[in-house]
Design a protein around this motif. Structure first.
Motif, mmCIF file in Angstrom:
data_model
loop_
_atom_site.group_PDB
_atom_site.id
_atom_site.type_symbol
_atom_site.label_atom_id
_atom_site.label_comp_id
_atom_site.label_asym_id
_atom_site.label_seq_id
_atom_site.Cartn_x
_atom_site.Cartn_y
_atom_site.Cartn_z
ATOM 1 N N GLY A 1 0.884 -1.209 -0.127
ATOM 2 C CA GLY A 1 -0.033 -0.021 0.133
ATOM 3 C C GLY A 1 0.777 1.207 0.064
ATOM 4 N N THR A 2 0.941 2.013 -0.981
ATOM 5 C CA THR A 2 1.532 3.210 -1.252
ATOM 6 C C THR A 2 0.783 4.585 -1.546
ATOM 7 N N GLY A 3 -0.267 4.427 -0.526
ATOM 8 C CA GLY A 3 -1.320 5.886 -0.927
ATOM 9 C C GLY A 3 -0.687 6.654 0.215
ATOM 10 N N ARG A 4 -1.842 7.548 0.854
ATOM 11 C CA ARG A 4 -1.276 8.616 1.743
ATOM 12 C C ARG A 4 -0.487 8.112 2.930
ATOM 13 N N ILE A 5 -0.852 7.128 3.563
ATOM 14 C CA ILE A 5 -0.004 6.873 4.763
ATOM 15 C C ILE A 5 1.100 5.760 4.378
ATOM 16 N N GLY A 6 0.996 4.996 3.538
ATOM 17 C CA GLY A 6 2.103 4.136 2.816
ATOM 18 C C GLY A 6 3.094 5.008 2.519
ATOM 19 N N ALA B 1 4.716 -2.863 -2.626
ATOM 20 C CA ALA B 1 3.636 -3.364 -3.593
ATOM 21 C C ALA B 1 2.349 -2.472 -3.437
ATOM 22 N N ASP B 2 1.780 -2.471 -4.491
ATOM 23 C CA ASP B 2 0.367 -1.666 -4.548
ATOM 24 C C ASP B 2 -0.565 -2.314 -5.869
ATOM 25 N N ILE B 3 -1.549 -2.179 -5.945
ATOM 26 C CA ILE B 3 -2.270 -2.583 -7.215
ATOM 27 C C ILE B 3 -2.310 -1.527 -7.985
ATOM 28 N N GLY C 1 -3.224 18.493 9.292
ATOM 29 C CA GLY C 1 -3.732 16.914 9.115
ATOM 30 C C GLY C 1 -2.743 16.062 9.986
ATOM 31 N N PHE C 2 -3.366 14.877 10.060
ATOM 32 C CA PHE C 2 -2.755 14.050 10.922
ATOM 33 C C PHE C 2 -1.421 13.461 10.546
ATOM 34 N N LEU C 3 -0.853 13.586 9.287
ATOM 35 C CA LEU C 3 0.386 13.338 8.836
ATOM 36 C C LEU C 3 1.390 14.336 9.353
ATOM 37 N N ILE D 1 1.418 -3.305 6.581
ATOM 38 C CA ILE D 1 0.353 -3.193 5.635
ATOM 39 C C ILE D 1 -0.306 -1.848 5.833
ATOM 40 N N ALA D 2 -0.405 -1.241 4.564
ATOM 41 C CA ALA D 2 -0.787 0.332 4.641
ATOM 42 C C ALA D 2 -1.734 0.536 3.596
ATOM 43 N N SER D 3 -2.389 -0.633 3.241
ATOM 44 C CA SER D 3 -3.311 -0.624 1.775
ATOM 45 C C SER D 3 -4.732 -0.374 2.423
ATOM 46 N N ALA D 4 -5.580 -0.421 1.418
ATOM 47 C CA ALA D 4 -7.048 0.210 1.683
ATOM 48 C C ALA D 4 -7.621 -0.949 2.658
ATOM 49 N N THR D 5 -8.487 -0.553 3.693
ATOM 50 C CA THR D 5 -8.749 -1.177 4.676
ATOM 51 C C THR D 5 -9.467 -2.622 4.408
ATOM 52 N N SER D 6 -10.127 -2.539 3.230
ATOM 53 C CA SER D 6 -10.693 -4.036 2.836
ATOM 54 C C SER D 6 -9.817 -4.872 2.402
ATOM 55 N N SER D 7 -8.541 -4.587 2.322
ATOM 56 C CA SER D 7 -7.659 -5.682 2.153
ATOM 57 C C SER D 7 -6.712 -6.154 3.606
ATOM 58 N N HIS D 8 -7.169 -5.481 4.258
ATOM 59 C CA HIS D 8 -6.152 -5.793 5.771
ATOM 60 C C HIS D 8 -6.403 -6.972 6.133
ATOM 61 N N ALA D 9 -7.546 -7.559 6.353
ATOM 62 C CA ALA D 9 -8.028 -9.092 7.151
ATOM 63 C C ALA D 9 -7.107 -10.163 6.245
HETATM 64 N N1 LIG Z 1 -3.171 5.524 11.593
HETATM 65 C C1 LIG Z 1 -3.772 6.583 11.099
HETATM 66 O O1 LIG Z 1 -3.853 7.569 11.450
HETATM 67 C C2 LIG Z 1 -4.349 6.479 9.727
HETATM 68 C C3 LIG Z 1 -4.157 7.330 8.783
HETATM 69 C C4 LIG Z 1 -4.438 7.402 7.372
HETATM 70 C C5 LIG Z 1 -5.035 5.946 7.082
HETATM 71 N N2 LIG Z 1 -4.931 5.056 7.758
HETATM 72 C C6 LIG Z 1 -5.503 3.705 7.265
HETATM 73 O O2 LIG Z 1 -4.267 3.329 6.455
HETATM 74 C C7 LIG Z 1 -5.230 2.702 5.355
HETATM 75 C C8 LIG Z 1 -4.630 3.254 3.901
HETATM 76 O O3 LIG Z 1 -5.434 4.575 4.097
HETATM 77 P P1 LIG Z 1 -4.723 5.822 3.195
HETATM 78 O O4 LIG Z 1 -5.335 6.953 3.693
HETATM 79 O O5 LIG Z 1 -3.233 5.668 2.927
HETATM 80 O O6 LIG Z 1 -5.481 5.261 1.683
HETATM 81 P P2 LIG Z 1 -5.189 5.660 0.306
HETATM 82 O O7 LIG Z 1 -6.441 5.451 -0.480
HETATM 83 O O8 LIG Z 1 -4.462 6.941 0.056
HETATM 84 O O9 LIG Z 1 -4.299 4.351 -0.256
HETATM 85 C C9 LIG Z 1 -4.499 3.129 -0.098
HETATM 86 C C10 LIG Z 1 -3.439 2.234 -0.942
HETATM 87 O O10 LIG Z 1 -3.945 1.130 -0.944
HETATM 88 C C11 LIG Z 1 -4.044 0.564 -2.488
HETATM 89 N N3 LIG Z 1 -4.581 -0.812 -2.421
HETATM 90 C C12 LIG Z 1 -5.957 -0.957 -2.179
HETATM 91 N N4 LIG Z 1 -6.374 -2.129 -2.381
HETATM 92 C C13 LIG Z 1 -5.099 -3.033 -2.150
HETATM 93 C C14 LIG Z 1 -4.649 -4.351 -2.135
HETATM 94 N N5 LIG Z 1 -5.325 -5.291 -2.118
HETATM 95 N N6 LIG Z 1 -3.274 -4.487 -2.262
HETATM 96 C C15 LIG Z 1 -2.320 -3.690 -2.340
HETATM 97 N N7 LIG Z 1 -2.802 -2.379 -2.506
HETATM 98 C C16 LIG Z 1 -3.961 -2.072 -2.413
HETATM 99 C C17 LIG Z 1 -4.403 1.451 -3.258
HETATM 100 O O11 LIG Z 1 -4.140 1.483 -4.555
HETATM 101 C C18 LIG Z 1 -3.931 2.888 -2.630
HETATM 102 O O12 LIG Z 1 -2.555 3.172 -3.263
HETATM 103 C C19 LIG Z 1 -6.691 2.467 5.657
HETATM 104 O O13 LIG Z 1 -6.890 1.453 6.332
HETATM 105 C C20 LIG Z 1 -6.686 3.726 6.756
HETATM 106 O O14 LIG Z 1 -7.829 3.549 7.597
HETATM 107 C C21 LIG Z 1 -4.479 5.164 9.264
#
Ligand SMILES: NC(=O)c1ccc[n+]([C@@H]2O[C@H](COP(=O)([O-])OP(=O)(O)OC[C@H]3O[C@@H](n4cnc5c(N)ncnc54)[C@H](O)[C@@H]3O)[C@@H](O)[C@H]2O)c1
Length: 334
Positions: A7-12, A31-33, A273-275, A66-74
């Protein structure tokens, strides 16, 4: 060591920066989709982009973040457990109890480590508050006030995936309330408002929430959250006891203006923001995880902690829907 980051989105992206600079990390596989996004992050951090998530589990990594979208965590937690790998996972494990319990069972039967990303446990202010409660300086703690206010709503598309304000946002307050006080929540009474932007109503969600929580020693806590705090990102906790009171998150970047003639000057550089607000805490939680992987530290936030926080969020949702106090015993624990 060799770390796999999924997961390489905001938090990744933030985690990739931290891990790629860390002295213990000799090599980082990302890695990221989304192949464009993962290539950019790999390029910028000098890490290796895996062609798919599968390679993270076959390229000989020592641990997985693991920092990908929530639906993938479990699913990813379960895969890490079956591969015998320690895992750090962003909150939440899943948006429902069944998914959370399923992943926890996989981890527990594999006997692997799962550390959850409740980063407030690594924030200096919350850590001091925990010490103060234990030191006796407050005397008997009677009231806790927790606040989480986001400066602006997330994109509308995020809302149906978020699990709602209690599970997505206030879950941090529920975790840190337990951690700071060392007590368990026994009952909640929660409400919410969707009077703000229409997208919340359309998603069946709320933009502002308030909950009263009773702890097992009789301490009362309130927790409020909003997605619409134009003044800035505001995360605080006030703890009041018979002898003294303390505030977490009150500094020259707290986005609140006193109306008193002798109050502090208005904040001209609020947390955006949180970051930014929790950058040192995000770094510290990953540093701790690497120490856990090295066998130098006990897990500071085991996966079971996420279950406790989720059960409180579930109780709040039920309370809001049914307009009544909900005992935690009504929410399945396993
Ligand atoms: N602890 C905190 O303060 C905090 C802050 C922000 C986000 N989060 C959590 O982090 C997670 C990610 O949040 P975000 O804001 O970075 O989201 P985001 O949408 O910016 O990034 C999610 C990334 O996951 C990728 N992804 C989705 N499904 C995937 C899979 N099956 N395999 C690999 N990559 C996959 C997406 O392509 C995307 O790049 C969420 O679960 C969110 O709840 C926690």
């Amino acid at each position: 060591m060799r770390i796999g980051l999924i997961g390489t989105g905001r938090i990744g992206t933030f985690h990739a920066d931290v891990l790629s600079r860390h002295r213990e990390v000799g090599s980082l596989v990302v890695a990221d989709i989304d192949s464009t996004r993962v290539a950019e992050v790999a390029d910028r951090t000098g890490s290796t982009a895996a062609p798919s998530v599968d390679e993270v589990f076959t390229w000989g990594v020592d641990a997985v973040v693991i920092a990908s979208a929530t639906s993938s965590h479990a699913d990813l937690i379960s895969r890490a457990a079956r591969a015998g790998l320690p895992a750090f996972c962003e909150k939440p494990i899943a948006l429902d109890l069944a998914g959370t319990l399923g992943a926890l069972r996989e981890v527990e039967s594999a006997g692997t480590v799962l550390q959850l990303g409740f980063m407030r446990r690594f924030d200096a202010g919350y850590a001091s508050a925990r010490e103060l409660v234990r030191s006796g300086r407050l005397g008997r703690l009677h009231t806790v006030r927790a606040i989480t206010s986001d400066p602006a709503p997330p994109p509308a598309a995020y809302l149906p995936l978020s699990g709602g304000l209690y599970r997505d946002c206030l879950v941090h307050d529920f975790d840190i309330l337990r951690w700071v006080t060392g007590r368990e929540v026994v009952e909640v009474y929660a409400t919410g408002s969707d009077a703000g932007p229409g997208m919340f109503r359309e998603a069946g969600d709320i933009d502002t929430a308030a909950a009263v929580l009773t702890l097992d020693d009789g301490t009362l806590a309130t927790a409020t959250a909003t997605r619409c705090n134009g003044a800035g990102y505001d995360v605080r906790m006030e703890l009041a006891g018979e002898l003294d009171q303390f505030a977490v998150g009150l500094d020259d970047r707290t986005p609140i203006t006193s109306t008193e003639p002798k109050g502090p000057p208005p904040c001209d550089n609020p947390w955006p923001g949180f970051l930014e607000r929790f950058a040192p805490a995000y770094e510290a939680e990953l540093d701790a995880f690497l120490q856990v992987v090295n066998g130098e530290l006990d897990n500071p936030c085991d996966g079971r902690e996420a279950l406790h926080a989720l059960r409180i969020a579930e109780a709040c949702e039920l309370s809001r829907r049914e307009h009544r106090p909900v005992a935690l015993t009504e929410i399945p624990a396993g």
